[in-house]
Scaffold this motif. Structure first.
Motif, mmCIF file in Angstrom:
data_model
loop_
_atom_site.group_PDB
_atom_site.id
_atom_site.type_symbol
_atom_site.label_atom_id
_atom_site.label_comp_id
_atom_site.label_asym_id
_atom_site.label_seq_id
_atom_site.Cartn_x
_atom_site.Cartn_y
_atom_site.Cartn_z
ATOM 1 N N SER A 66 -9.653 5.041 29.208
ATOM 2 C CA SER A 66 -9.155 6.398 29.008
ATOM 3 C C SER A 66 -8.319 6.496 27.740
ATOM 4 O O SER A 66 -7.460 5.655 27.475
ATOM 5 C CB SER A 66 -8.302 6.823 30.201
ATOM 6 O OG SER A 66 -7.602 8.020 29.925
ATOM 7 N N GLU A 67 -8.589 7.538 26.968
ATOM 8 C CA GLU A 67 -7.721 7.927 25.857
ATOM 9 C C GLU A 67 -7.238 9.358 26.065
ATOM 10 O O GLU A 67 -6.779 10.017 25.132
ATOM 11 C CB GLU A 67 -8.474 7.797 24.532
ATOM 12 C CG GLU A 67 -8.894 6.363 24.211
ATOM 13 C CD GLU A 67 -9.639 6.241 22.894
ATOM 14 O OE1 GLU A 67 -9.885 7.289 22.267
ATOM 15 O OE2 GLU A 67 -9.960 5.108 22.497
ATOM 16 N N HIS A 68 -7.335 9.792 27.309
ATOM 17 C CA HIS A 68 -7.023 11.177 27.661
ATOM 18 C C HIS A 68 -5.518 11.423 27.542
ATOM 19 O O HIS A 68 -4.702 10.597 27.963
ATOM 20 C CB HIS A 68 -7.489 11.436 29.091
ATOM 21 C CG HIS A 68 -7.491 12.870 29.500
ATOM 22 N ND1 HIS A 68 -8.177 13.848 28.823
ATOM 23 C CD2 HIS A 68 -6.878 13.508 30.539
ATOM 24 C CE1 HIS A 68 -8.001 15.004 29.426
ATOM 25 N NE2 HIS A 68 -7.210 14.828 30.449
ATOM 26 N N ARG A 69 -5.155 12.565 26.956
ATOM 27 C CA ARG A 69 -3.752 12.940 26.816
ATOM 28 C C ARG A 69 -3.533 14.326 27.409
ATOM 29 O O ARG A 69 -4.392 15.201 27.304
ATOM 30 C CB ARG A 69 -3.323 12.956 25.333
ATOM 31 C CG ARG A 69 -3.288 11.584 24.693
ATOM 32 C CD ARG A 69 -2.873 11.678 23.225
ATOM 33 N NE ARG A 69 -2.761 10.374 22.620
ATOM 34 C CZ ARG A 69 -1.664 9.629 22.635
ATOM 35 N NH1 ARG A 69 -0.566 10.086 23.233
ATOM 36 N NH2 ARG A 69 -1.653 8.442 22.059
ATOM 37 N N HIS A 115 -11.551 10.249 32.021
ATOM 38 C CA HIS A 115 -10.890 11.560 32.037
ATOM 39 C C HIS A 115 -9.954 11.709 33.246
ATOM 40 O O HIS A 115 -10.156 12.582 34.083
ATOM 41 C CB HIS A 115 -11.941 12.670 32.055
ATOM 42 C CG HIS A 115 -12.877 12.638 30.895
ATOM 43 N ND1 HIS A 115 -14.098 12.016 30.927
ATOM 44 C CD2 HIS A 115 -12.748 13.151 29.635
ATOM 45 C CE1 HIS A 115 -14.693 12.154 29.755
ATOM 46 N NE2 HIS A 115 -13.897 12.833 28.951
ATOM 47 N N GLU A 171 4.079 15.033 26.020
ATOM 48 C CA GLU A 171 2.715 14.540 25.929
ATOM 49 C C GLU A 171 2.644 13.128 26.488
ATOM 50 O O GLU A 171 3.487 12.280 26.185
ATOM 51 C CB GLU A 171 2.232 14.540 24.478
ATOM 52 C CG GLU A 171 0.768 14.138 24.353
ATOM 53 C CD GLU A 171 0.268 14.132 22.929
ATOM 54 O OE1 GLU A 171 -0.692 14.858 22.632
ATOM 55 O OE2 GLU A 171 0.844 13.392 22.112
ATOM 56 N N THR A 172 1.644 12.871 27.315
ATOM 57 C CA THR A 172 1.489 11.545 27.906
ATOM 58 C C THR A 172 0.019 11.203 28.005
ATOM 59 O O THR A 172 -0.832 12.074 28.173
ATOM 60 C CB THR A 172 2.136 11.485 29.304
ATOM 61 O OG1 THR A 172 1.984 10.167 29.845
ATOM 62 C CG2 THR A 172 1.486 12.464 30.261
ATOM 63 N N GLN A 173 -0.286 9.923 27.880
ATOM 64 C CA GLN A 173 -1.639 9.467 28.161
ATOM 65 C C GLN A 173 -1.806 9.317 29.666
ATOM 66 O O GLN A 173 -0.825 9.161 30.412
ATOM 67 C CB GLN A 173 -1.941 8.153 27.447
ATOM 68 C CG GLN A 173 -2.169 8.333 25.963
ATOM 69 C CD GLN A 173 -2.841 7.116 25.337
ATOM 70 O OE1 GLN A 173 -2.337 6.581 24.360
ATOM 71 N NE2 GLN A 173 -3.978 6.694 25.887
ATOM 72 N N THR A 174 -3.038 9.382 30.114
ATOM 73 C CA THR A 174 -3.307 9.271 31.546
ATOM 74 C C THR A 174 -4.312 8.162 31.805
ATOM 75 O O THR A 174 -5.110 7.809 30.939
ATOM 76 C CB THR A 174 -3.851 10.595 32.114
ATOM 77 O OG1 THR A 174 -5.105 10.895 31.476
ATOM 78 C CG2 THR A 174 -2.879 11.734 31.888
ATOM 79 N N MET A 175 -4.249 7.629 33.023
ATOM 80 C CA MET A 175 -5.121 6.514 33.393
ATOM 81 C C MET A 175 -5.362 6.541 34.896
ATOM 82 O O MET A 175 -4.462 6.894 35.674
ATOM 83 C CB MET A 175 -4.472 5.187 32.995
ATOM 84 C CG MET A 175 -5.251 3.948 33.415
ATOM 85 S SD MET A 175 -4.336 2.418 33.074
ATOM 86 C CE MET A 175 -5.444 1.212 33.816
ATOM 87 N N GLN A 180 -0.514 4.642 29.961
ATOM 88 C CA GLN A 180 -1.383 4.388 28.820
ATOM 89 C C GLN A 180 -2.239 3.160 29.117
ATOM 90 O O GLN A 180 -1.724 2.055 29.298
ATOM 91 C CB GLN A 180 -0.571 4.154 27.551
ATOM 92 C CG GLN A 180 -1.427 3.902 26.318
ATOM 93 C CD GLN A 180 -0.604 3.749 25.050
ATOM 94 O OE1 GLN A 180 0.605 3.972 25.053
ATOM 95 N NE2 GLN A 180 -1.253 3.367 23.965
ATOM 96 N N GLU A 181 -3.546 3.354 29.169
ATOM 97 C CA GLU A 181 -4.454 2.267 29.551
ATOM 98 C C GLU A 181 -4.500 1.195 28.478
ATOM 99 O O GLU A 181 -4.581 1.465 27.277
ATOM 100 C CB GLU A 181 -5.858 2.814 29.805
ATOM 101 C CG GLU A 181 -6.838 1.744 30.267
ATOM 102 C CD GLU A 181 -8.100 2.292 30.891
ATOM 103 O OE1 GLU A 181 -9.008 1.505 31.189
ATOM 104 O OE2 GLU A 181 -8.175 3.526 31.097
#
Length: 395
Positions: A82-85, A15, A93-97, A73-74
């Motif tokens: 992480s698949e958190h967006r 997260h 919108e972006t993925q986070t790592m 993006q992991e």
């Protein structure tokens, strides 16, 4: 290492939250501090968290961990990847790592606090845990200071911290003097006059001016900075236009710089302003709009304190020779020490499987989508390092 610490690490890794939006992360930290019997001080500098362990008269040691993730993006393939967006500041919108190991930094500090609490009869003084937001945008340390950090906790005799590094687990590098670079970020917008792609003579094309500036900026380091001086100029974004047959009104580039001295830092910034202004003028455009965000200063380890840390960390620690040329990355932890008028020592702790190096492979670096610290051995190594360094300065 307790399974509980590993669970905390994996939860944080799943997260990641971007700078100044680390609300869930801050709650996880605050809950853990409460479980340890430490009253959390929350909302400092936005999403920062503080914890104070007072254990009689003695020195005050600040231990700092940064807590924000990155818009990456992991691609590690970890079971807890992480698949958190999220929606970023630009509405995208972006993925986070946690591609820079800040989840590990948090876990190390929480583990160190647990160890220090369990051994209170062996030391005296005060430990202040600083969980700092927004290191990745070089804004969190400043925000905490401006939000009254120095009025909320005792002033330190020393500031300590460590960073996850793509080195073998068990290896810890301690530098002396300058160890990380100054950095600055600039946004430059070239204002032209748009029009139809078939009639470029009726326009003032900002893309041509911006593109020429990008090329010319490559010469700042290669032709204006002495070869003996480390320096970096990177153009990371170029935004302009909507269609191939429309010349836009504006073109914007974003620039990141690194320098190891204030003199070179000033020289680079002056060269950038001169070049973008000249390229705009060459295209008949007005002076470009330049926005400079507050950056990080050179991070300088106190040599005497670094010697003590090196000794305290034991056989796994190595002296980083010629630290002046080692790391061009930047950190804002030094702003905490500067504000408190205290010495600082910041070191690098390996988190990569040693087998990677034995195979002759290049490990993924920080900020890579493949960056994956080897959690189970790395957590106890980092916890022990923080505890040992803190105990060196506590009575």
């Amino acid at each position: 290492m307790t399974l509980e610490l590993l669970d905390i690490y994996q939860d944080l890794h799943r997260h990641p939250e971007l700078a100044f939006h680390e609300r869930r992360t801050a709650q996880v930290i605050a809950d853990r501090l409460s479980d340890l019997g430490v009253d959390p001080i929350t909302g400092v500098g936005g999403t920062g968290v503080l914890g104070v362990i007072a254990n009689g008269d003695g020195p005050v040691v600040w231990l700092r961990a940064d807590i924000d993730g990155l818009p990456v993006q992991e691609r590690t393939g970890l079971a807890y990847a992480s698949e958190h967006r999220v929606i970023d500041a630009d509405g995208n919108e972006t993925q986070t790592m946690h591609a820079c190991g800040h989840d590990m930094h948090i876990t190390w500090l929480l583990g160190a606090l647990e160890r220090l609490l369990a051994s209170r009869d062996a030391w005296a003084g005060t430990v202040v845990a600083i969980f700092q937001p927004a290191e990745e945008v070089i804004g969190g340390a400043r925000a905490m200071v401006e939000d009254g950090l120095l009025d909320r906790v005792p002033r330190p005799d020393i500031v300590l911290g460590q960073h996850s590094a793509p080195a073998p687990v068990g290896m810890i590098g301690v530098g002396f003097g300058p160890v990380m670079s100054a950095s600055d970020r600039m946004r430059v917008t070239f204002h032209g006059r748009g029009g139809h792609g078939s009639a470029p003579h009726t326009t003032l094309d900002p893309i041509v001016a911006a593109a020429s500036a990008v090329v010319r900026l490559q010469t700042v380091v290669s032709r204006e900075i002495a070869p003996t001086e480390p320096a970096v100029v990177t153009i990371g974004t170029f935004h302009a236009g909507t269609r191939g047959n429309i010349i836009p009104d504006d073109a914007t580039i974003e620039i990141s710089t690194r320098a190891r001295s204030e003199g070179v830092r000033a020289q680079i910034l002056a060269a950038i302003e001169r070049i973008v202004g000249a390229e705009a003028a060459a295209g008949g455009l007005p002076a470009p709009e330049i926005t400079r965000e507050p950056g990080a200063d050179v991070l300088v380890n106190d040599p005497a304190a670094a010697e003590r840390v090196l000794r305290a960390l034991g056989s796994g620690a190595v002296r980083l020779e010629n630290a002046h040329g080692l790391v061009m990355a930047s950190e804002d932890v030094g702003q905490l020490a500067t504000a408190a008028e205290a010495p600082i020592v910041y070191w690098f702790t390996g988190t990569t499987d040693p087998a990677v190096f034995q195979r002759g492979e290049e490990p993924p670096s920080n900020h890579s989508p493949f960056y994956a610290p080897l959690a189970e051995p790395s957590i106890p190594v980092g916890v022990e390092a923080l505890v040992s360094a803190a105990r060196e300065f506590l009575d």
